[in-house]
Design a protein around this motif. Structure first.
Motif, mmCIF file in Angstrom:
data_model
loop_
_atom_site.group_PDB
_atom_site.id
_atom_site.type_symbol
_atom_site.label_atom_id
_atom_site.label_comp_id
_atom_site.label_asym_id
_atom_site.label_seq_id
_atom_site.Cartn_x
_atom_site.Cartn_y
_atom_site.Cartn_z
ATOM 1 N N ARG A 54 43.290 21.696 35.120
ATOM 2 C CA ARG A 54 44.025 21.778 36.383
ATOM 3 C C ARG A 54 44.134 23.226 36.816
ATOM 4 O O ARG A 54 43.974 24.136 36.028
ATOM 5 N N GLY A 55 44.448 23.410 38.064
ATOM 6 C CA GLY A 55 44.710 24.751 38.577
ATOM 7 C C GLY A 55 43.464 25.460 39.064
ATOM 8 O O GLY A 55 42.360 24.915 39.077
ATOM 9 N N ASP A 56 43.674 26.702 39.463
ATOM 10 C CA ASP A 56 42.594 27.495 40.041
ATOM 11 C C ASP A 56 41.568 27.949 39.016
ATOM 12 O O ASP A 56 40.460 28.304 39.369
ATOM 13 N N SER A 57 41.949 27.981 37.753
ATOM 14 C CA SER A 57 41.042 28.509 36.738
ATOM 15 C C SER A 57 40.163 27.437 36.099
ATOM 16 O O SER A 57 39.475 27.707 35.133
ATOM 17 N N ILE A 81 34.641 34.036 37.425
ATOM 18 C CA ILE A 81 35.314 35.197 36.848
ATOM 19 C C ILE A 81 36.190 35.775 37.943
ATOM 20 O O ILE A 81 35.696 36.131 39.008
ATOM 21 N N ASP A 82 37.464 35.830 37.688
ATOM 22 C CA ASP A 82 38.437 36.320 38.665
ATOM 23 C C ASP A 82 38.315 35.586 39.997
ATOM 24 O O ASP A 82 38.396 36.186 41.062
ATOM 25 N N GLY A 83 38.075 34.292 39.934
ATOM 26 C CA GLY A 83 37.989 33.485 41.141
ATOM 27 C C GLY A 83 36.647 33.531 41.850
ATOM 28 O O GLY A 83 36.448 32.846 42.839
ATOM 29 N N GLU A 87 24.624 41.247 33.251
ATOM 30 C CA GLU A 87 24.590 41.799 34.607
ATOM 31 C C GLU A 87 25.456 40.968 35.550
ATOM 32 O O GLU A 87 26.214 41.502 36.353
ATOM 33 N N MET A 88 25.373 39.659 35.416
ATOM 34 C CA MET A 88 26.157 38.769 36.271
ATOM 35 C C MET A 88 27.647 38.894 35.956
ATOM 36 O O MET A 88 28.480 38.954 36.855
ATOM 37 N N ILE A 89 27.974 38.966 34.685
ATOM 38 C CA ILE A 89 29.377 39.035 34.269
ATOM 39 C C ILE A 89 30.007 40.352 34.703
ATOM 40 O O ILE A 89 31.100 40.373 35.261
ATOM 41 N N THR A 90 29.329 41.455 34.464
ATOM 42 C CA THR A 90 29.930 42.748 34.784
ATOM 43 C C THR A 90 29.960 43.017 36.278
ATOM 44 O O THR A 90 30.814 43.746 36.754
ATOM 45 N N SER A 91 29.072 42.408 37.052
ATOM 46 C CA SER A 91 29.105 42.640 38.494
ATOM 47 C C SER A 91 30.081 41.710 39.192
ATOM 48 O O SER A 91 30.545 42.004 40.274
ATOM 49 N N GLU A 92 30.423 40.580 38.587
ATOM 50 C CA GLU A 92 31.307 39.617 39.233
ATOM 51 C C GLU A 92 32.774 39.836 38.902
ATOM 52 O O GLU A 92 33.638 39.563 39.703
#
Length: 151
Positions: free
Chosen positions: A50-53, A69-71, A106-111
């Protein structure tokens, strides 16, 4: 003339680049790996998140997978991330392996929030504190309070 040439080479805009810390891929992976394990545990327990996460939802033996990641959603290049429910745990295991091997760094650190952030110019500096005038007013106020209590 030489001083003018030296000063012409100075670029104050580069300060933020200088003080920024490079993202640590292993540190950036930790919250993603934790979220993958949480999604796996929820799915195996039959608990809809449930929720936004929430990273997934299941309906009609199909799992709609939306990791973020962070929405901000991670983009795998597919229009929809739908996976057969019976293969979802296997898919999460593959995703975990990819994260551990650094394939998504690359995807994780840029997002996410683990991107390099410039340090403000005021970082590490102490505040000036109270002026002498302010200290005197405070002392007078405290003395007046003490005088009022003893009366």
């Amino acid at each position: 003339m030489a001083l003018r040439d030296f000063i012409a080479l100075i670029d104050e805009k580069l300060h933020d680049v200088f003080v920024a810390t490079a993202p640590d891929p292993s540190r950036a992976r930790k919250p993603v790996l934790k979220a993958i394990e949480r999604a796996k545990a929820q799915f195996e327990a039959g608990k809809q998140p449930r929720g936004d996460s929430k990273w997934w939802s299941a309906n009609n033996n199909v799992v709609h997978f939306t990791p973020n990641i962070d929405g901000k959603p991670l983009d795998f290049g597919k229009r929809f991330n739908t996976i057969p429910a019976e293969r979802f745990v296997q898919a999460l295991d593959h995703l975990r392996d990819a994260v551990e091997k650094g394939e998504l760094d690359e995807m994780i650190t840029s997002e996410g929030s683990t991107r390099a952030k410039p340090v403000s110019a005021a970082a590490g500096k102490k505040r000036a504190g109270w002026s002498e005038e302010r200290k005197a007013k405070f002392a007078a106020t405290q003395a007046a309070k003490k005088a009022g209590k003893s009366a």
